[in-house]
Write an enzyme that holds these catalytic residues in place. Structure first.
Site, PDB file in Angstrom:
ATOM      1  N   CYS A   4      34.829  51.201  40.926  1.00  0.00           N
ATOM      2  CA  CYS A   4      35.662  50.117  40.419  1.00  0.00           C
ATOM      3  C   CYS A   4      35.623  48.932  41.395  1.00  0.00           C
ATOM      4  CB  CYS A   4      37.094  50.614  40.243  1.00  0.00           C
ATOM      5  SG  CYS A   4      38.234  49.301  39.842  1.00  0.00           S
ATOM      6  N   CYS A   7      39.051  48.234  42.987  1.00  0.00           N
ATOM      7  CA  CYS A   7      39.405  49.219  44.015  1.00  0.00           C
ATOM      8  C   CYS A   7      38.634  48.926  45.305  1.00  0.00           C
ATOM      9  CB  CYS A   7      39.130  50.639  43.526  1.00  0.00           C
ATOM     10  SG  CYS A   7      40.391  51.263  42.388  1.00  0.00           S
ATOM     11  N   HIS A  46      44.963  52.349  40.298  1.00  0.00           N
ATOM     12  CA  HIS A  46      43.877  52.152  39.333  1.00  0.00           C
ATOM     13  C   HIS A  46      44.272  52.701  37.967  1.00  0.00           C
ATOM     14  CE1 HIS A  46      39.673  51.922  37.899  1.00  0.00           C
ATOM     15  NE2 HIS A  46      40.098  52.919  37.131  1.00  0.00           N
ATOM     16  N   ASN A  86      43.943  40.673  29.885  1.00  0.00           N
ATOM     17  CA  ASN A  86      42.956  41.008  28.865  1.00  0.00           C
ATOM     18  C   ASN A  86      42.908  42.515  28.677  1.00  0.00           C
ATOM     19  OD1 ASN A  86      42.103  38.360  28.322  1.00  0.00           O
ATOM     20  ND2 ASN A  86      40.741  38.357  30.096  1.00  0.00           N
ATOM     21  N   GLY A  92      37.726  40.368  25.869  1.00  0.00           N
ATOM     22  CA  GLY A  92      36.723  40.035  26.886  1.00  0.00           C
ATOM     23  C   GLY A  92      36.985  40.672  28.230  1.00  0.00           C
ATOM     24  N   HIS A  97      40.166  47.751  35.535  1.00  0.00           N
ATOM     25  CA  HIS A  97      41.284  48.049  36.443  1.00  0.00           C
ATOM     26  C   HIS A  97      42.297  46.964  36.096  1.00  0.00           C
ATOM     27  CE1 HIS A  97      42.759  48.936  40.806  1.00  0.00           C
ATOM     28  NE2 HIS A  97      43.640  48.101  40.237  1.00  0.00           N
ATOM     29  N   HIS A  99      44.651  44.025  35.558  1.00  0.00           N
ATOM     30  CA  HIS A  99      44.937  42.886  36.436  1.00  0.00           C
ATOM     31  C   HIS A  99      45.564  41.767  35.624  1.00  0.00           C
ATOM     32  CE1 HIS A  99      40.860  42.664  34.846  1.00  0.00           C
ATOM     33  NE2 HIS A  99      41.013  41.344  34.799  1.00  0.00           N
ATOM     34  N   HIS A 101      45.795  37.781  35.197  1.00  0.00           N
ATOM     35  CA  HIS A 101      45.252  36.458  35.536  1.00  0.00           C
ATOM     36  C   HIS A 101      46.418  35.494  35.709  1.00  0.00           C
ATOM     37  CE1 HIS A 101      40.978  37.216  34.321  1.00  0.00           C
ATOM     38  NE2 HIS A 101      41.542  38.137  33.583  1.00  0.00           N
TER      39      HIS A 101
HETATM   40  P1  AMP Z   1      38.683  40.312  32.854  1.00  0.00           P
HETATM   41  O1  AMP Z   1      37.538  39.648  32.130  1.00  0.00           O
HETATM   42  O2  AMP Z   1      40.033  40.048  32.262  1.00  0.00           O
HETATM   43  O3  AMP Z   1      38.405  41.785  33.065  1.00  0.00           O
HETATM   44  O4  AMP Z   1      38.733  39.610  34.265  1.00  0.00           O
HETATM   45  C1  AMP Z   1      37.872  39.921  35.322  1.00  0.00           C
HETATM   46  C2  AMP Z   1      37.881  38.720  36.237  1.00  0.00           C
HETATM   47  O5  AMP Z   1      37.373  39.127  37.493  1.00  0.00           O
HETATM   48  C3  AMP Z   1      37.005  37.553  35.760  1.00  0.00           C
HETATM   49  O6  AMP Z   1      37.813  36.380  35.610  1.00  0.00           O
HETATM   50  C4  AMP Z   1      35.975  37.401  36.882  1.00  0.00           C
HETATM   51  O7  AMP Z   1      35.651  36.053  37.133  1.00  0.00           O
HETATM   52  C5  AMP Z   1      36.701  38.033  38.060  1.00  0.00           C
HETATM   53  N1  AMP Z   1      35.845  38.560  39.111  1.00  0.00           N
HETATM   54  C6  AMP Z   1      34.707  39.307  38.963  1.00  0.00           C
HETATM   55  N2  AMP Z   1      34.220  39.640  40.169  1.00  0.00           N
HETATM   56  C7  AMP Z   1      35.060  39.112  41.105  1.00  0.00           C
HETATM   57  C8  AMP Z   1      35.084  39.102  42.535  1.00  0.00           C
HETATM   58  N3  AMP Z   1      34.154  39.715  43.275  1.00  0.00           N
HETATM   59  N4  AMP Z   1      36.095  38.437  43.147  1.00  0.00           N
HETATM   60  C9  AMP Z   1      37.049  37.806  42.421  1.00  0.00           C
HETATM   61  N5  AMP Z   1      37.079  37.788  41.076  1.00  0.00           N
HETATM   62  C10 AMP Z   1      36.097  38.417  40.426  1.00  0.00           C
HETATM   63 ZN    ZN Z   2      40.188  50.335  40.296  1.00  0.00          ZN
END
Ligand code: AMP
Ligand code: ZN
Length: 113
Positions: A4, A7, A46, A86, A92, A97, A99, A101
């Site tokens: 992940c 993680c 997680h 999301n 999308g 994991h 989160h 936004h």
């Molecule tokens: P989601 O599409 O809701 O699963 O959001 C995942 C988010 O993680 C997206 O907005 C990506 O731009 C962001 N993301 C992916 N890799 C990283 C990373 N290494 N550091 C920070 N954000 C990331």
């Molecule tokens: Zn995780």
């Protein structure tokens, strides 16, 4: 969880711009911002979906929701902000994991895109 991304970020195995951290969560800058300010509040436990959330997970999410408004200056929340979670393919979701936004720093429309 071994594979992940979030993680790994929580464990410090992948570099990130950290805005805040405590026992429940980490708040980082999104690597591909979709608004002038775009942060991710990631509970340290997680789990993938709200549908799979345990009581312990829910307590971490509650801590996130209580903490975010206290970081008005750090996250640029003064003029308003938007929280997005999301869930699944149509929304999308790309990282499985859960989160939150945090979008701020500009006026936002209301078009799913
Ligand atoms: P989601 O599409 O809701 O699963 O959001 C995942 C988010 O993680 C997206 O907005 C990506 O731009 C962001 N993301 C992916 N890799 C990283 C990373 N290494 N550091 C920070 N954000 C990331
Ligand atoms: Zn995780």
């Amino acid at each position: 969880m071994e594979n992940c991304l979030f993680c790994k970020i929580i464990k410090g195995e992948i570099p990130t711009t950290k805005m805040y951290e405590d026992d429940n969560m980490i708040i980082i800058k999104d690597i591909d911002p979709k608004a002038k300010n775009h942060f991710l509040c990631i509970p340290k436990c997680h789990f993938k979906l709200l549908a799979e959330m345990t009581e312990e997970d829910a307590n971490a999410v509650k801590a996130c929701l209580k903490k975010i408004p206290t970081l008005e200056k750090e996250l640029g929340l003064k003029n308003g902000y938007r929280l997005v979670i999301n869930q699944g393919e149509d929304a999308g979701q790309t990282v499985f994991h859960l989160h939150i936004h945090i979008l701020s720093g500009q006026k936002m429309g209301w078009t799913p895109a």
